[in-house]
Design a protein around this motif. Structure first.
Motif, PDB file in Angstrom:
ATOM      1  N   LEU A 171       0.835  -1.202   0.000  1.00 34.24           N
ATOM      2  CA  LEU A 171       0.000   0.000   0.000  1.00 34.24           C
ATOM      3  C   LEU A 171       0.869   1.251   0.000  1.00 34.24           C
ATOM      4  O   LEU A 171       0.574   2.222  -0.714  1.00 34.24           O
ATOM      5  CB  LEU A 171      -0.943   0.011   1.208  1.00 34.24           C
ATOM      6  CG  LEU A 171      -2.079  -0.999   1.203  1.00 34.24           C
ATOM      7  CD1 LEU A 171      -2.949  -0.818   2.455  1.00 34.24           C
ATOM      8  CD2 LEU A 171      -2.925  -0.906  -0.054  1.00 34.24           C
ATOM      9  N   GLN A 172       1.943   1.232   0.779  1.00 35.57           N
ATOM     10  CA  GLN A 172       2.862   2.373   0.809  1.00 35.57           C
ATOM     11  C   GLN A 172       3.444   2.623  -0.578  1.00 35.57           C
ATOM     12  O   GLN A 172       3.574   3.766  -1.012  1.00 35.57           O
ATOM     13  CB  GLN A 172       3.997   2.130   1.811  1.00 35.57           C
ATOM     14  CG  GLN A 172       3.572   2.131   3.250  1.00 35.57           C
ATOM     15  CD  GLN A 172       3.131   3.496   3.720  1.00 35.57           C
ATOM     16  OE1 GLN A 172       3.534   4.517   3.188  1.00 35.57           O
ATOM     17  NE2 GLN A 172       2.277   3.520   4.719  1.00 35.57           N
ATOM     18  N   HIS A 173       3.806   1.554  -1.257  1.00 34.73           N
ATOM     19  CA  HIS A 173       4.359   1.653  -2.606  1.00 34.73           C
ATOM     20  C   HIS A 173       3.364   2.316  -3.551  1.00 34.73           C
ATOM     21  O   HIS A 173       3.703   3.251  -4.287  1.00 34.73           O
ATOM     22  CB  HIS A 173       4.749   0.263  -3.117  1.00 34.73           C
ATOM     23  CG  HIS A 173       5.144   0.235  -4.548  1.00 34.73           C
ATOM     24  ND1 HIS A 173       6.371   0.668  -4.991  1.00 34.73           N
ATOM     25  CD2 HIS A 173       4.456  -0.172  -5.646  1.00 34.73           C
ATOM     26  CE1 HIS A 173       6.425   0.538  -6.305  1.00 34.73           C
ATOM     27  NE2 HIS A 173       5.278   0.025  -6.724  1.00 34.73           N
ATOM     28  N   GLN A 174       2.132   1.832  -3.554  1.00 34.42           N
ATOM     29  CA  GLN A 174       1.101   2.388  -4.431  1.00 34.42           C
ATOM     30  C   GLN A 174       0.834   3.855  -4.106  1.00 34.42           C
ATOM     31  O   GLN A 174       0.737   4.692  -4.998  1.00 34.42           O
ATOM     32  CB  GLN A 174      -0.207   1.592  -4.291  1.00 34.42           C
ATOM     33  CG  GLN A 174      -0.162   0.200  -4.831  1.00 34.42           C
ATOM     34  CD  GLN A 174       0.055   0.112  -6.327  1.00 34.42           C
ATOM     35  OE1 GLN A 174       0.655  -0.835  -6.781  1.00 34.42           O
ATOM     36  NE2 GLN A 174      -0.405   1.055  -7.093  1.00 34.42           N
ATOM     37  N   LEU A 175       0.704   4.142  -2.828  1.00 35.89           N
ATOM     38  CA  LEU A 175       0.412   5.517  -2.411  1.00 35.89           C
ATOM     39  C   LEU A 175       1.550   6.459  -2.772  1.00 35.89           C
ATOM     40  O   LEU A 175       1.315   7.541  -3.321  1.00 35.89           O
ATOM     41  CB  LEU A 175       0.130   5.566  -0.901  1.00 35.89           C
ATOM     42  CG  LEU A 175      -1.211   4.987  -0.471  1.00 35.89           C
ATOM     43  CD1 LEU A 175      -1.201   4.663   1.016  1.00 35.89           C
ATOM     44  CD2 LEU A 175      -2.345   5.926  -0.825  1.00 35.89           C
ATOM     45  N   SER A 176       2.780   6.072  -2.494  1.00 34.97           N
ATOM     46  CA  SER A 176       3.905   6.974  -2.766  1.00 34.97           C
ATOM     47  C   SER A 176       4.076   7.224  -4.261  1.00 34.97           C
ATOM     48  O   SER A 176       4.414   8.336  -4.673  1.00 34.97           O
ATOM     49  CB  SER A 176       5.204   6.454  -2.143  1.00 34.97           C
ATOM     50  OG  SER A 176       5.592   5.225  -2.711  1.00 34.97           O
ATOM     51  N   ALA A 177       3.827   6.212  -5.080  1.00 35.82           N
ATOM     52  CA  ALA A 177       3.931   6.406  -6.527  1.00 35.82           C
ATOM     53  C   ALA A 177       2.882   7.409  -7.010  1.00 35.82           C
ATOM     54  O   ALA A 177       3.191   8.326  -7.782  1.00 35.82           O
ATOM     55  CB  ALA A 177       3.763   5.072  -7.247  1.00 35.82           C
TER      56      ALA A 177
END
Length: 116
Positions: A63-69
């Protein structure tokens, strides 16, 4: 209220915002999710299912990956080369469901919505 949150509600909420405002809201959701991981550290008993805990932590990372992108694209002023809002919110909820962390995602979104 948090149990009612779904991709469509999040999508509709974000759609009414400017790109910088969307980035701020997604950043707040991301930040709130990092705080959720403290629940694992604060556990007073050994975990009954360590494999599930690992799966959930991997999910929070996803989720962090998706959000940060998405935040990065919004901060760059890019709205066309990113996932459309409805697709992006479905991805978040699908990943949260797959990794059994839907309550974390819904809780984070709900807390941010009420603070706003």
């Amino acid at each position: 209220m948090a149990d009612e949150l779904n991709p469509q509600i999040l999508s509709e909420w974000l759609a009414g915002m400017s790109l910088p405002e969307r980035a701020r809201i997604l950043n707040r959701i991301s930040h709130d999710l990092t705080i959720c991981t403290r629940e694992f550290e604060a556990a007073t008993e050994p975990f009954k299912e360590p494999a599930l805990v690992i799966k959930m932590l991997i999910g929070l990372s996803e989720l962090q990956h998706q959000l940060s992108a998405q935040i990065g694209h919004y901060m760059d002023g890019e709205e066309l080369k990113v996932y459309p809002i409805d697709v992006f919110t479905k991805i978040l909820f699908e990943k949260a469901s797959r990794y059994q962390i839907l309550p974390f995602l819904r809780g984070a979104i709900g807390r941010i919505k009420t603070r706003r």
